[in-house]
Design a protein around this motif. Structure first.
Motif, PDB file in Angstrom:
ATOM      1  N   LYS A   1       4.596  17.583  61.535  1.00 48.23           N
ATOM      2  CA  LYS A   1       4.930  16.605  62.187  1.00 48.23           C
ATOM      3  C   LYS A   1       4.897  15.427  61.714  1.00 48.23           C
ATOM      4  O   LYS A   1       5.750  14.217  61.363  1.00 48.23           O
ATOM      5  CB  LYS A   1       3.819  16.562  63.071  1.00 48.23           C
ATOM      6  N   LYS A   2       4.178  15.764  60.278  1.00 53.06           N
ATOM      7  CA  LYS A   2       4.035  14.334  59.570  1.00 53.06           C
ATOM      8  C   LYS A   2       4.560  14.542  58.242  1.00 53.06           C
ATOM      9  O   LYS A   2       4.570  13.422  57.380  1.00 53.06           O
ATOM     10  CB  LYS A   2       1.793  14.089  59.305  1.00 53.06           C
TER      11      LYS A   2
ATOM     12  N   ILE B   1       0.414  23.022  50.041  1.00 52.57           N
ATOM     13  CA  ILE B   1       1.937  22.129  50.941  1.00 52.57           C
ATOM     14  C   ILE B   1       1.367  20.739  49.962  1.00 52.57           C
ATOM     15  O   ILE B   1       2.486  20.193  49.348  1.00 52.57           O
ATOM     16  CB  ILE B   1       1.174  21.454  52.138  1.00 52.57           C
ATOM     17  N   ASN B   2       0.597  20.463  49.593  1.00 51.07           N
ATOM     18  CA  ASN B   2       0.307  18.573  48.857  1.00 51.07           C
ATOM     19  C   ASN B   2       0.685  18.981  46.902  1.00 51.07           C
ATOM     20  O   ASN B   2       1.764  17.977  46.640  1.00 51.07           O
ATOM     21  CB  ASN B   2      -0.779  18.058  48.145  1.00 51.07           C
TER      22      ASN B   2
ATOM     23  N   HIS C   1       9.280  16.830  54.601  1.00 53.16           N
ATOM     24  CA  HIS C   1       9.603  18.300  53.885  1.00 53.16           C
ATOM     25  C   HIS C   1       9.101  19.608  54.236  1.00 53.16           C
ATOM     26  O   HIS C   1       9.775  20.509  52.973  1.00 53.16           O
ATOM     27  CB  HIS C   1       9.282  18.151  52.450  1.00 53.16           C
ATOM     28  N   VAL C   2       8.586  19.511  54.805  1.00 52.84           N
ATOM     29  CA  VAL C   2       7.325  20.982  55.536  1.00 52.84           C
ATOM     30  C   VAL C   2       8.026  21.270  56.549  1.00 52.84           C
ATOM     31  O   VAL C   2       8.302  20.875  57.771  1.00 52.84           O
ATOM     32  CB  VAL C   2       6.365  20.437  55.489  1.00 52.84           C
ATOM     33  N   SER C   3       8.495  22.649  56.582  1.00 51.15           N
ATOM     34  CA  SER C   3       9.070  23.468  57.894  1.00 51.15           C
ATOM     35  C   SER C   3       8.893  24.718  57.813  1.00 51.15           C
ATOM     36  O   SER C   3       7.595  25.241  56.993  1.00 51.15           O
ATOM     37  CB  SER C   3      10.205  23.640  58.160  1.00 51.15           C
ATOM     38  N   GLY C   4       8.222  25.272  59.045  1.00 52.45           N
ATOM     39  CA  GLY C   4       7.980  26.675  59.194  1.00 52.45           C
ATOM     40  C   GLY C   4       8.584  27.106  60.334  1.00 52.45           C
ATOM     41  O   GLY C   4       9.180  26.951  61.339  1.00 52.45           O
ATOM     42  N   ILE C   5       8.338  28.807  60.289  1.00 44.76           N
ATOM     43  CA  ILE C   5       8.339  29.981  61.122  1.00 44.76           C
ATOM     44  C   ILE C   5       7.377  31.199  61.161  1.00 44.76           C
ATOM     45  O   ILE C   5       6.625  31.017  60.392  1.00 44.76           O
ATOM     46  CB  ILE C   5       9.410  30.699  60.778  1.00 44.76           C
TER      47      ILE C   5
END
Length: 323
Positions: A63-64, A21-22, A67-71
């Motif tokens: 949440k923080k 992610i980073n 640019h990050v999301s998910g299913i």
């Protein structure tokens, strides 16, 4: 500027996910600062029924990190379905899409070259290895054999290209129209057409976690690819049947000649070998035919390829439909 969606399938990746992610976030921020992509670009993680804390980590970063999301799938549906599920969920939110595995073995820096190729007008940009130094000799040999076999049976594929690729919105639109359950995306994407090119990179070794593709899964994946795009195995069985028939005919002629020559020797061994040989060919033939019948059976049931249990993309802003 086009909105980029990076689709990342993840299965039991709690060890490698924070780093992934980073790394991807920093890369995306760099592209945004360079004004190569829209500020509304997203990294979409697809949790493919993980049994560890993968989904909890995705939720935390959602949440923080804007640019990050998910299913989150209701259970494990497999790597290929995870990619399709991610593209399905992301289609209404992006202009261009890049798929990459969560282990970061594929060089993320190649994404810059993919975006350059996109600006040149390409709708599909394949990521392919330029060397296989990190693979064992056996794995290199099996990979070369597989690509050579697929080429001979008429399946169009990009050698040494996995599922690391960039696709435009219109390509994804047509890709999602392919409804087969037995997915082999490396063979399906080239069938769509549109201008395409290849970006080469050196693949790295996995740093964290365990490989999700042991030999058994690799062989199963290769077999799915062959049987999904060709009836060559059935032709092979036909050839074996014809060969066996010719050998049997020769043996009949030889036996008759031996009989009239007065040199008949009772041959229990040869008889049993012949029976076992013919029986083996028959079993192989039945198995191959059964494989195709089974695939037809699975297709006719039309069961969903994936089920999304949680969708964090619902809070994102959709883009206008474009042709």
């Amino acid at each position: 500027m086009e909105r980029l969606i990076i689709v990342v399938p993840a299965y039991n990746e709690e060890e490698s996910l924070p780093k992934t992610i980073n790394v991807l976030s920093e890369l995306m921020q760099g592209f945004i600062k360079q004004k190569r992509i829209s500020n509304e670009s997203i990294i979409l993680f697809v949790n493919d029924g993980s049994k560890d804390k993968t989904w909890a980590i995705i939720n935390e970063y959602d949440k923080k990190n804007e640019h990050v999301s998910g299913i989150n799938f209701s259970r494990n549906f497999g790597h290929q379905n995870a990619i399709i599920g991610g593209l399905t969920a992301a289609y209404d939110y992006g202009d261009i899409f890049i798929t990459i595995d969560a282990d970061l073995q594929d060089d993320v820096e190649a994404m810059g070259k993919m975006l350059d190729a996109r600006l040149e007008g390409y709708d599909i940009v394949y990521g392919a290895r330029n060397v296989r130094e990190t693979d064992t000799k056996f794995k290199r040999w099996t990979a070369e054999t597989f690509y050579s076999l697929m080429k001979k049976i008429g399946v169009e594929m990009v050698p040494d290209a996995a599922d690391y690729r960039l696709t435009s919105r219109r390509v994804v639109k047509h890709l999602l129209q392919f409804k087969e359950r037995n997915l082999f995306l490396r063979g399906i994407v080239p069938k769509i057409g549109y201008p395409s090119t290849v970006v080469y990179y050196a693949r790295k070794e996995r740093e964290l976690g365990e490989s999700k593709y042991p030999l058994r899964k690799m062989l199963s994946f290769a077999w799915d690819g062959i049987t999904s795009f060709s009836v060559a195995p059935m032709h092979l069985v036909l050839g074996m049947g014809i060969t066996t028939t010719l050998v049997s005919l020769f043996m009949v002629i030889y036996s008759v000649w031996q009989y009239f020559s007065g040199r008949v020797i009772p041959g229990w061994s040869s008889l049993m070998i012949s029976i076992w040989f013919i029986g083996g060919v028959q079993l192989i033939g039945i198995s191959v035919i059964g494989e195709y019948v089974g695939k037809v059976f699975n297709e006719t049931k039309e069961r969903p390829r994936f089920i999304i249990q949680d969708n964090l993309m619902s809070t994102e802003k959709k883009i206008d439909e474009k042709e």
